[in-house]
Design a protein around this motif. Structure first.
Motif, short mmCIF file in Angstrom:
data_model
loop_
_atom_site.label_atom_id
_atom_site.label_comp_id
_atom_site.label_asym_id
_atom_site.label_seq_id
_atom_site.Cartn_x
_atom_site.Cartn_y
_atom_site.Cartn_z
N ALA A 1 0.84 -1.20 0.00
CA ALA A 1 0.00 0.00 0.00
C ALA A 1 0.87 1.25 0.00
O ALA A 1 1.91 1.30 0.67
CB ALA A 1 -0.91 0.00 1.23
N LYS A 2 0.44 2.26 -0.77
CA LYS A 2 1.22 3.49 -0.84
C LYS A 2 1.11 4.25 0.47
O LYS A 2 0.03 4.53 0.97
CB LYS A 2 0.75 4.37 -1.99
N LYS A 3 2.27 4.61 1.04
CA LYS A 3 2.32 5.37 2.28
C LYS A 3 2.55 6.86 2.02
O LYS A 3 2.03 7.71 2.72
CB LYS A 3 3.43 4.83 3.20
N TRP A 4 3.37 7.17 1.00
CA TRP A 4 3.66 8.57 0.71
C TRP A 4 4.28 8.70 -0.68
O TRP A 4 4.75 7.72 -1.25
CB TRP A 4 4.58 9.19 1.76
N THR A 5 4.27 9.92 -1.19
CA THR A 5 4.93 10.26 -2.46
C THR A 5 5.64 11.59 -2.28
O THR A 5 5.09 12.53 -1.71
CB THR A 5 3.91 10.39 -3.61
N TYR A 6 6.87 11.65 -2.75
CA TYR A 6 7.62 12.91 -2.76
C TYR A 6 7.99 13.20 -4.21
O TYR A 6 8.64 12.39 -4.86
CB TYR A 6 8.87 12.81 -1.89
N GLN A 7 7.57 14.35 -4.72
CA GLN A 7 7.77 14.71 -6.11
C GLN A 7 8.83 15.78 -6.26
O GLN A 7 8.76 16.82 -5.62
CB GLN A 7 6.46 15.21 -6.73
N ARG A 8 9.82 15.54 -7.13
CA ARG A 8 10.82 16.53 -7.47
C ARG A 8 10.44 17.21 -8.79
O ARG A 8 9.82 16.59 -9.65
CB ARG A 8 12.20 15.89 -7.65
N GLN A 9 10.81 18.46 -8.93
CA GLN A 9 10.56 19.17 -10.18
C GLN A 9 11.44 18.61 -11.29
O GLN A 9 12.61 18.31 -11.08
CB GLN A 9 10.84 20.67 -10.00
N GLN A 10 10.87 18.46 -12.48
CA GLN A 10 11.62 17.96 -13.61
C GLN A 10 12.63 19.00 -14.09
O GLN A 10 12.34 20.20 -14.11
CB GLN A 10 10.67 17.63 -14.77
N SER A 11 13.82 18.54 -14.47
CA SER A 11 14.85 19.43 -15.00
C SER A 11 14.70 19.53 -16.52
O SER A 11 14.13 18.65 -17.16
CB SER A 11 16.24 18.90 -14.66
N ALA A 12 15.23 20.61 -17.08
CA ALA A 12 15.19 20.78 -18.53
C ALA A 12 15.90 19.63 -19.23
O ALA A 12 15.46 19.12 -20.26
CB ALA A 12 15.83 22.11 -18.92
N LEU A 13 17.01 19.17 -18.65
CA LEU A 13 17.77 18.05 -19.19
C LEU A 13 18.50 17.37 -18.04
O LEU A 13 19.14 18.04 -17.23
CB LEU A 13 18.78 18.54 -20.24
N SER A 14 18.35 16.07 -17.95
CA SER A 14 19.05 15.33 -16.91
C SER A 14 19.47 13.98 -17.46
O SER A 14 18.96 13.53 -18.49
CB SER A 14 18.16 15.13 -15.67
N LEU A 15 20.42 13.34 -16.80
CA LEU A 15 20.92 12.06 -17.25
C LEU A 15 19.88 10.97 -17.02
O LEU A 15 19.25 10.91 -15.96
CB LEU A 15 22.21 11.71 -16.49
N ARG A 16 19.67 10.13 -18.03
CA ARG A 16 18.70 9.05 -17.92
C ARG A 16 19.39 7.83 -17.31
O ARG A 16 19.77 6.88 -17.99
CB ARG A 16 18.13 8.72 -19.30
N VAL A 17 19.57 7.89 -16.01
CA VAL A 17 20.31 6.86 -15.29
C VAL A 17 19.65 6.64 -13.93
O VAL A 17 18.74 7.37 -13.54
CB VAL A 17 21.78 7.28 -15.07
N GLY A 18 20.13 5.63 -13.22
CA GLY A 18 19.69 5.43 -11.85
C GLY A 18 20.41 6.39 -10.93
O GLY A 18 21.57 6.74 -11.13
N TYR A 19 19.69 6.85 -9.92
CA TYR A 19 20.26 7.73 -8.90
C TYR A 19 20.36 6.92 -7.61
O TYR A 19 19.36 6.43 -7.10
CB TYR A 19 19.37 8.96 -8.68
N GLY A 20 21.58 6.78 -7.09
CA GLY A 20 21.78 5.93 -5.93
C GLY A 20 21.15 6.49 -4.67
O GLY A 20 21.16 7.70 -4.43
#
Length: 386
Positions: A172-191
């Protein structure tokens, strides 16, 4: 003002071994056609040996970056084709093996009770400590970052800059935290680096990193480690994609095309920063922080003030992976399946072994007197330092 999450942080948090990052195939932004020829390996007289204790195969990463994870007395690992395994840490025997019915994009997350794997389509599959599937949930977006399971919460970071906290037992979903999208960012995993069961520390686009509370997804603090430079959007890329590292109460992070810096874990205030570029992150000893740049130059800085202690250029263009500082050495793999050991004191190469012939991008793990290594080809092995 110090938040409740900060006050609850233990006084000495230690070096965390939960990692999350990916190896990025980058083309030089200058557009140069120069061939990146890997350095030839020079002869090394091993000053110690890594004796094999056990090895097994979990299946290939197939272009993705899978990390094993240790929880309790077991190792959890996965492959792109959906093979998810629990391995006994001491013997290397597989305790259970599950087949996820979709292709996976990242390695598992586990606290020893709930183990999760995320598919290329953003579906989270959860299994109990016997390997039985207990739930599945879609987060509605592609996921390239390793999930974290801590404090009864499964934290999934989606590619659309959402952090989703799911109940580890029910999904079950407990929470969501949303970051603003950047104009350009690396399409990779963020550790994401989990600190106990209280918080995670992770990097963001635009040269920033921050601390998020596991219980409710609240942002504890956020700090810039670097700022965009240049005129084009590509030149201004300076995301903090790799895992931060921590030793004691000192936290260090590095950005691509940006800076490396260290500061106080409780507040995020940086003690120092220097121009540097890395997508393989940092690792720390008591008084030094180590990183490798995009040329595979390996550098040591003093954590107190950022003074460069040494730099080793022997592995130029060998595409080294994430590092592990353990004992008196620094360990990291390369694209040809070698594990290299450097002296933490002066950067001298003190040992080398061949794990297999496929790239090693995930950091080695030190646990219970063993060193665990997983290659992209799927071989996972335990070594004993002698």
């Amino acid at each position: 003002m110090m938040t409740k999450e900060m006050k609850r942080l233990p006084m000495r948090l230690g070096a965390a071994l939960i990692l999350g990052s990916v190896v990025i195939a980058l083309v030089a932004c200058s557009g140069s056609s120069r061939v990146r020829k890997p350095a030839e390996l020079t002869t090394v007289t091993n000053q110690f040996d890594l004796q094999p204790v056990w090895s097994t195969s979990v299946g290939s990463s197939e272009g993705f970056n899978f990390h094993p994870i240790v929880a309790g007395d077991a190792v959890y690992a996965a492959s792109h084709r959906g093979n998810l395994v629990k391995i006994d840490l001491a013997s290397g025997n597989k305790v259970w093996e599950a087949s996820v019915p979709e292709r996976l994009s990242v390695g598992p997350g586990s606290d020893g009770r709930t183990t999760v794997a995320v598919t290329t389509k953003g579906t989270v599959y959860a299994y109990d400590d016997t390997g039985k599937q207990i739930w599945k949930v879609s987060v509605g977006s592609e996921v390239l970052s390793e999930p974290v399971v801590a404090g009864g919460v499964v934290i999934v970071r989606a590619l659309d800059n959402r952090f989703v906290g799911l109940d580890a037992q029910t999904g079950a979903k407990k929470w969501t935290y949303q970051r603003q999208q950047s104009a350009l960012s690396l399409r990779v995993g963020y550790g994401m680096l989990a600190i106990g069961n209280e918080v995670i520390v992770t990097g963001f686009a635009g040269g920033r990193f921050g601390m998020i509370a596991i219980a409710n997804g609240g942002l504890v603090w956020e700090t810039p480690v670097s700022f965009p430079k240049g005129f084009s959007e590509i030149e201004r890329l300076n995301d903090v994609t790799a895992k931060p590292s921590m030793e004691g109460e000192i936290l260090c992070a590095v950005s691509y095309q940006g800076r490396i810096g260290c500061g106080q874990a409780r507040t995020g205030n940086l003690l120092w920063f220097k121009d540097y570029s890395s997508y393989t992150g940092t690792s720390q000893s008591t008084d030094m922080v180590f990183s490798a740049n995009d040329k595979s130059y390996v550098t040591a800085f003093a954590t107190k003030d950022g003074t460069q202690v040494w730099e080793n250029t022997q592995l130029i263009y060998r595409d080294v992976g994430e590092s592990l500082a353990v004992g008196r050495v620094l360990l990291m793999g390369d694209a040809q399946g070698y594990i290299h050991a450097f002296s933490q004191a002066n950067g001298e190469m003190v040992a080398r072994i061949r794990h297999d012939s496929s790239p090693i991008s995930a950091a080695p793990i030190a646990v219970g007197g063993l060193i665990l290594i997983q290659s992209q080809g799927g071989k996972i092995a335990a070594y004993s330092p002698k």
